[in-house]
Design an enzyme around this catalytic site. Sequence first.
Site, PDB file in Angstrom:
ATOM      1  N   GLU A  76      -0.856   5.584  -7.290  1.00  0.00           N
ATOM      2  CA  GLU A  76      -0.590   6.909  -7.829  1.00  0.00           C
ATOM      3  C   GLU A  76      -1.780   7.853  -7.638  1.00  0.00           C
ATOM      4  O   GLU A  76      -1.614   8.985  -7.207  1.00  0.00           O
ATOM      5  CB  GLU A  76      -0.255   6.752  -9.325  1.00  0.00           C
ATOM      6  CG  GLU A  76      -0.186   8.026 -10.125  1.00  0.00           C
ATOM      7  CD  GLU A  76       1.115   8.787  -9.923  1.00  0.00           C
ATOM      8  OE1 GLU A  76       1.983   8.272  -9.208  1.00  0.00           O
ATOM      9  OE2 GLU A  76       1.235   9.896 -10.482  1.00  0.00           O
ATOM     10  N   ASP A  77      -2.978   7.368  -7.944  1.00  0.00           N
ATOM     11  CA  ASP A  77      -4.122   8.278  -8.055  1.00  0.00           C
ATOM     12  C   ASP A  77      -5.152   8.177  -6.926  1.00  0.00           C
ATOM     13  O   ASP A  77      -6.123   8.931  -6.918  1.00  0.00           O
ATOM     14  CB  ASP A  77      -4.869   8.039  -9.381  1.00  0.00           C
ATOM     15  CG  ASP A  77      -4.013   8.402 -10.576  1.00  0.00           C
ATOM     16  OD1 ASP A  77      -3.041   9.153 -10.389  1.00  0.00           O
ATOM     17  OD2 ASP A  77      -4.314   7.925 -11.679  1.00  0.00           O
TER      18      ASP A  77
END
Length: 709
Positions: A76-77
């Site tokens: 995700e990051d």
Amino acid sequence: MKVFDELRHDLEAYLEPEKIAAIEEAFLVAERAHEGQKRQSGEDYISHPIAVARILAGMHIDHQSIMAAVLHDVIEDTQIEKKSLAEQFGEEVADLVDGVSKLTQITFESRAEAQAENFRKMLLAMVRDIRVILIKLADRLHNMRTLGVLAPAKRRRIARETLEIYAPIANRLGMHNFYVEFEDLGFAALYPVRYRILKAAVRKARGNRREIVHEIEESLKKQLQKHHIQFEEIIGREKHLYSIYKKMRNKRIPFVEIMDVYAFRIIVNDVDTCYRVLGIVHNLYKPFPERFKDYIAIPKVNSYQSLHTTLFGPYGVPIEIQIRTKEMNQVADNGIAAHWLYKIKHHTPDKAQIRAREWLQGLMEMQESTKSPLEFIENVKMDLFPDEVYVFTPKGDILELPSHATAVDFAYAVHSDIGNSCIAAKINRRLSPLSTILSNGQTVEIITAPGARPNPAWLNFVVTTKARSNIRQLIKNQRRAESIELGQKLLERALAVFSLDKDKLTKEQFNVVLKQLHYKSVKDLYEAIGLGNQLPLVIARIFANDITHVDEKQTQQHKHQPLYIKGIQGMLVKFAECCRPIPGDPILGIFNRGYGLVVHVTTCQKIAKLSTDPEKCIDVQWEAEISGDFKVDLYIEVINQRGVLAQLATTIAAAQANIEDISIDNRDGRVNIVRITISVHNRSHLARIMRRIREVKVVTKISRQKPIY
Ligand code: MN
């Protein structure tokens, strides 16, 4: 390196060194990937995945879940892709991380849709691998614990989502510890003031309880020791704050009453001892009958097992006791997660796991048959929120209603117009009364009729505010409309005494009268007359500019000016129950201030005294064309013999009239008086029926009036 040490320490309690090494490798990748990223609190980002992993490690979850927890935010990051995770740590870990990321990624247009869609994705992920949900719940738990640093609006949104979605899921999966913490953290964030007040109140109450708690605990211990029972521990339990709050709010139970329950848990080593302990505590304090539950023999859906009983304690305080084994207690705290505990050998899925899967499978099937995510969440909520009831419209739309909602509530939930004109309901295609309480999954169809109106009696059973306020409003409006109509008629009638025609009066004439009597509109004036707050004859005199006293002649004239009434009863025109007039009967109206007009038969005994009072008495006449059914009472004296009622019923049916009610008055051994309420169209219809009844052999007398003996 220090960051990993605490987690390592947790892991050493249950994992082999090579598995810990694999987790450490995952940690190194995550640490590098998140390098430079900070949390809102200012801490290095890596502290978050480590904290999530520690929550799971505390529950002794398998090493792949821990690896995935450490890596849960990298897709995700950061730049790292699923493919490279798979190469480095295997498909299983990569799938778990991917699953968690997918739950996080989704963004939606509306809040409601977002919730529904998230929910669906979450459950989809659960079915593939339920460990994804464990990681997601741990992730959310850590975010809730560190919620304080966020902006208030965001804090509230997350708190609400936690209470609405995550807490129920944790509860459904039997993860009690998660559930309680989600609820209390969510409560604190969403209602900080209520939380603080309640917390202080509980602390104070706890102080007051301490002595009794100690006393009960000691006597339980002593008794178990006397019977040589080995017990693990006896714990005094308390409800968590949010559950106290919910009880006070939803069930309106006062705080003192909630705190007045003393709860203990006894943990023992085996099932057999559970039942022995039960016998012993039942000997010590008297049990409440019917409050005993054996969840060992019949576990709850989320696989919870325990014995529950309630006892009459010292000073009459109720004592709730749970008795269970250590394993059962594990399951009670961690639910489904307890079955994901790391085990050295491969284990076959146990009953609880199978049950959880069945539940999820059921949800999945439901999900396939419903197209919109919103509809799906409604379905899922059926399982998660038992306080609501979900029913279908004939088109298959789902409506959510509070439990105990009736067909009338349903009608109003569909549309106020439907509610206002409903006359009957079909529940699962069977005709049912409007007061029927609905249950989950029923299909409800409302039958309406043009011109139908809400019945004030509905207020006794409706539960939704929408239904209640609509019915109240309509009754009010209806009353006003009827008052206006009646008032207008009464004024017309009074004006005729002065040879005035209402339609020929000018606006100015009305304005003078309105001003003099302080009414805002002509309708208000009519309403006042209709309700009996103004005497029509007095008003008519003002119009006629006649300042003399009402003379006898005028009164007599007025009295004999008939008021025409339709056949329909309303809120202001009612037919007397004592004599039940029907079209064709000579009738008389009695006007009661504030209650409207009651129509009697002129010969009715009840009004004999009143019929000379010109203010109260109004000449009424039936309008020319009246259709419909009117109830009328018949008193039939019959010879006491078998089959009489059947004969009467057949005769009445043959004359095309309905029987509404029958009662029998035993006069003496020889004759009975049968009172039959039937509905007829008019006087000649009734005459026909009475003639036929008279022809029945056993009938000796028939009358519309109650015979006096
Ligand atoms: Mn996270």
